[in-house]
Motif scaffolding. Structure first.
Motif, PDB file in Angstrom:
ATOM      1  N   UNK A   3       0.856  -1.177   0.000  1.00  0.00           N
ATOM      2  CA  UNK A   3       0.000   0.000   0.000  1.00  0.00           C
ATOM      3  C   UNK A   3       0.893   1.227   0.000  1.00  0.00           C
ATOM      4  N   UNK A   4       0.629   2.166  -0.911  1.00  0.00           N
ATOM      5  CA  UNK A   4       1.394   3.408  -0.999  1.00  0.00           C
ATOM      6  C   UNK A   4       0.616   4.532  -0.337  1.00  0.00           C
ATOM      7  N   UNK A 107       9.119  21.835  -1.565  1.00  0.00           N
ATOM      8  CA  UNK A 107       8.050  20.822  -1.582  1.00  0.00           C
ATOM      9  C   UNK A 107       8.633  19.572  -0.936  1.00  0.00           C
ATOM     10  N   UNK A 108       8.001  19.139   0.159  1.00  0.00           N
ATOM     11  CA  UNK A 108       8.424  17.933   0.864  1.00  0.00           C
ATOM     12  C   UNK A 108       7.406  16.835   0.558  1.00  0.00           C
ATOM     13  N   UNK A 109       7.896  15.713   0.041  1.00  0.00           N
ATOM     14  CA  UNK A 109       7.019  14.596  -0.293  1.00  0.00           C
ATOM     15  C   UNK A 109       7.428  13.377   0.515  1.00  0.00           C
ATOM     16  N   UNK A 110       6.469  12.826   1.237  1.00  0.00           N
ATOM     17  CA  UNK A 110       6.652  11.574   1.963  1.00  0.00           C
ATOM     18  C   UNK A 110       5.967  10.482   1.159  1.00  0.00           C
ATOM     19  N   UNK A 111       6.726   9.447   0.781  1.00  0.00           N
ATOM     20  CA  UNK A 111       6.164   8.272   0.104  1.00  0.00           C
ATOM     21  C   UNK A 111       6.451   7.057   0.969  1.00  0.00           C
ATOM     22  N   UNK A 112       5.412   6.533   1.581  1.00  0.00           N
ATOM     23  CA  UNK A 112       5.563   5.379   2.453  1.00  0.00           C
ATOM     24  C   UNK A 112       4.883   4.179   1.802  1.00  0.00           C
ATOM     25  N   UNK A 113       5.642   3.111   1.636  1.00  0.00           N
ATOM     26  CA  UNK A 113       5.110   1.873   1.093  1.00  0.00           C
ATOM     27  C   UNK A 113       5.103   0.841   2.206  1.00  0.00           C
ATOM     28  N   UNK A 114       3.922   0.306   2.477  1.00  0.00           N
ATOM     29  CA  UNK A 114       3.739  -0.633   3.573  1.00  0.00           C
ATOM     30  C   UNK A 114       3.255  -1.965   3.010  1.00  0.00           C
ATOM     31  N   UNK A 115       3.910  -3.047   3.423  1.00  0.00           N
ATOM     32  CA  UNK A 115       3.464  -4.396   3.092  1.00  0.00           C
ATOM     33  C   UNK A 115       3.105  -5.079   4.400  1.00  0.00           C
ATOM     34  N   UNK A 117       1.793  -7.990   7.113  1.00  0.00           N
ATOM     35  CA  UNK A 117       1.891  -9.435   7.337  1.00  0.00           C
ATOM     36  C   UNK A 117       0.483 -10.046   7.300  1.00  0.00           C
ATOM     37  N   UNK A 118       0.382 -11.324   7.439  1.00  0.00           N
ATOM     38  CA  UNK A 118      -0.874 -12.053   7.618  1.00  0.00           C
ATOM     39  C   UNK A 118      -1.746 -12.141   6.368  1.00  0.00           C
ATOM     40  N   UNK A 119      -1.127 -12.111   5.181  1.00  0.00           N
ATOM     41  CA  UNK A 119      -1.848 -12.376   3.932  1.00  0.00           C
ATOM     42  C   UNK A 119      -3.035 -11.467   3.694  1.00  0.00           C
ATOM     43  N   UNK A 120      -4.153 -12.036   3.176  1.00  0.00           N
ATOM     44  CA  UNK A 120      -5.326 -11.223   2.816  1.00  0.00           C
ATOM     45  C   UNK A 120      -5.901 -10.436   3.988  1.00  0.00           C
ATOM     46  N   UNK A 121      -5.894 -11.020   5.190  1.00  0.00           N
ATOM     47  CA  UNK A 121      -6.404 -10.296   6.360  1.00  0.00           C
ATOM     48  C   UNK A 121      -5.535  -9.069   6.640  1.00  0.00           C
ATOM     49  N   UNK A 122      -4.222  -9.225   6.565  1.00  0.00           N
ATOM     50  CA  UNK A 122      -3.314  -8.099   6.779  1.00  0.00           C
ATOM     51  C   UNK A 122      -3.504  -7.004   5.742  1.00  0.00           C
ATOM     52  N   UNK A 123      -3.729  -7.401   4.500  1.00  0.00           N
ATOM     53  CA  UNK A 123      -3.982  -6.422   3.433  1.00  0.00           C
ATOM     54  C   UNK A 123      -5.231  -5.620   3.739  1.00  0.00           C
ATOM     55  N   UNK A 124      -6.294  -6.293   4.154  1.00  0.00           N
ATOM     56  CA  UNK A 124      -7.553  -5.618   4.477  1.00  0.00           C
ATOM     57  C   UNK A 124      -7.375  -4.656   5.655  1.00  0.00           C
ATOM     58  N   UNK A 125      -6.720  -5.117   6.721  1.00  0.00           N
ATOM     59  CA  UNK A 125      -6.492  -4.271   7.897  1.00  0.00           C
ATOM     60  C   UNK A 125      -5.629  -3.062   7.531  1.00  0.00           C
ATOM     61  N   UNK A 126      -4.623  -3.289   6.692  1.00  0.00           N
ATOM     62  CA  UNK A 126      -3.758  -2.173   6.272  1.00  0.00           C
ATOM     63  C   UNK A 126      -4.549  -1.137   5.499  1.00  0.00           C
ATOM     64  N   UNK A 127      -5.321  -1.564   4.546  1.00  0.00           N
ATOM     65  CA  UNK A 127      -6.081  -0.610   3.718  1.00  0.00           C
ATOM     66  C   UNK A 127      -7.156   0.126   4.507  1.00  0.00           C
ATOM     67  N   UNK A 131      -3.363   2.238   6.922  1.00  0.00           N
ATOM     68  CA  UNK A 131      -2.982   3.271   5.944  1.00  0.00           C
ATOM     69  C   UNK A 131      -3.587   4.633   6.290  1.00  0.00           C
ATOM     70  N   UNK A 132      -4.898   4.715   6.605  1.00  0.00           N
ATOM     71  CA  UNK A 132      -5.429   6.029   7.006  1.00  0.00           C
ATOM     72  C   UNK A 132      -4.746   6.578   8.260  1.00  0.00           C
ATOM     73  N   UNK A 133      -4.438   5.695   9.213  1.00  0.00           N
ATOM     74  CA  UNK A 133      -3.761   6.132  10.436  1.00  0.00           C
ATOM     75  C   UNK A 133      -2.352   6.644  10.124  1.00  0.00           C
ATOM     76  N   UNK A 134      -1.614   5.912   9.310  1.00  0.00           N
ATOM     77  CA  UNK A 134      -0.262   6.337   8.927  1.00  0.00           C
ATOM     78  C   UNK A 134      -0.297   7.652   8.152  1.00  0.00           C
ATOM     79  N   UNK A 135      -1.297   7.835   7.287  1.00  0.00           N
ATOM     80  CA  UNK A 135      -1.440   9.098   6.556  1.00  0.00           C
ATOM     81  C   UNK A 135      -1.634  10.265   7.535  1.00  0.00           C
ATOM     82  N   UNK A 136      -2.485  10.063   8.546  1.00  0.00           N
ATOM     83  CA  UNK A 136      -2.701  11.116   9.555  1.00  0.00           C
ATOM     84  C   UNK A 136      -1.405  11.429  10.297  1.00  0.00           C
ATOM     85  N   UNK A 137      -0.628  10.390  10.644  1.00  0.00           N
ATOM     86  CA  UNK A 137       0.644  10.616  11.333  1.00  0.00           C
ATOM     87  C   UNK A 137       1.621  11.393  10.454  1.00  0.00           C
ATOM     88  N   UNK A 138       1.697  11.027   9.173  1.00  0.00           N
ATOM     89  CA  UNK A 138       2.590  11.746   8.246  1.00  0.00           C
ATOM     90  C   UNK A 138       2.165  13.206   8.110  1.00  0.00           C
TER      91      UNK A 138
END
Length: 153
Positions: A3-4, A107-115, A117-127, A131-138
């Motif tokens: 997830x970017x 112009x400061x650009x933060x590009x965070x790529x997160x992979x 763990x835990x397969x499909x469940x991890x992907x769902x939790x990340x998205x 990801x929204x939480x990390x965006x707020x922190x950034x």
């Protein structure tokens, strides 16, 4: 599946000032004080450079998280990259890019790529959650750096 997350911030300060603030782990920790974040460097210095490791500790979602990242690319004052070497993600890569927009503007650009763990469940939790939480922190960290940089001009 990765997830970017990208956050772009324009700052009324010179690129070298913004770059230096981003490398300062005391600034980083202060920007995320609400989560009790700490950042401890492998060298004991507060400003990181190529090869340095930083261990972050913070409380998110009621859980204390610990992650260690290494500075894997360092091109002052244009770019640096930190990548997780130990932590909760399968992988995390954070690229910091600084573009000189002319006299005293960056112009400061933060590009965070997160992979996750835990397969499909991890992907769902990340998205859906991480990801929204990390965006707020950034965004919070970027706003803090912007305030500091602009107060120095």
């Amino acid at each position: 599946m990765s997830t970017l997350i990208e956050v772009v911030t324009e700052i009324d300060a010179a690129v070298d000032v913004v770059f230096d603030l981003e490398l300062d782990m005391d600034v980083h920790a202060a920007s995320l004080a609400a989560s009790g974040e700490t950042a401890t460097t492998s060298t004991g210095r507060r400003r990181v450079a190529l090869g340095d490791e930083v261990t972050f500790r913070a409380r998110h979602f009621g859980v204390v998280w610990r992650m260690t990242s290494r500075i894997t690319a360092y091109e002052p004052p244009r770019r640096f990259v930190d990548e997780q070497v130990r932590g909760p993600f399968r992988a995390l890569r954070h690229e910091h890019v600084f573009d000189d927009l002319g006299p005293g503007r960056t112009r400061m650009t933060d590009r965070m790529t997160v992979t996750a763990p835990f397969g499909p469940l991890g992907i769902l939790v990340t998205r859906m959650l991480l990801a929204p939480h990390l965006r707020r922190l950034l965004k919070r960290r970027s706003a803090h750096v912007k305030r500091l940089a602009e107060s120095r001009t």
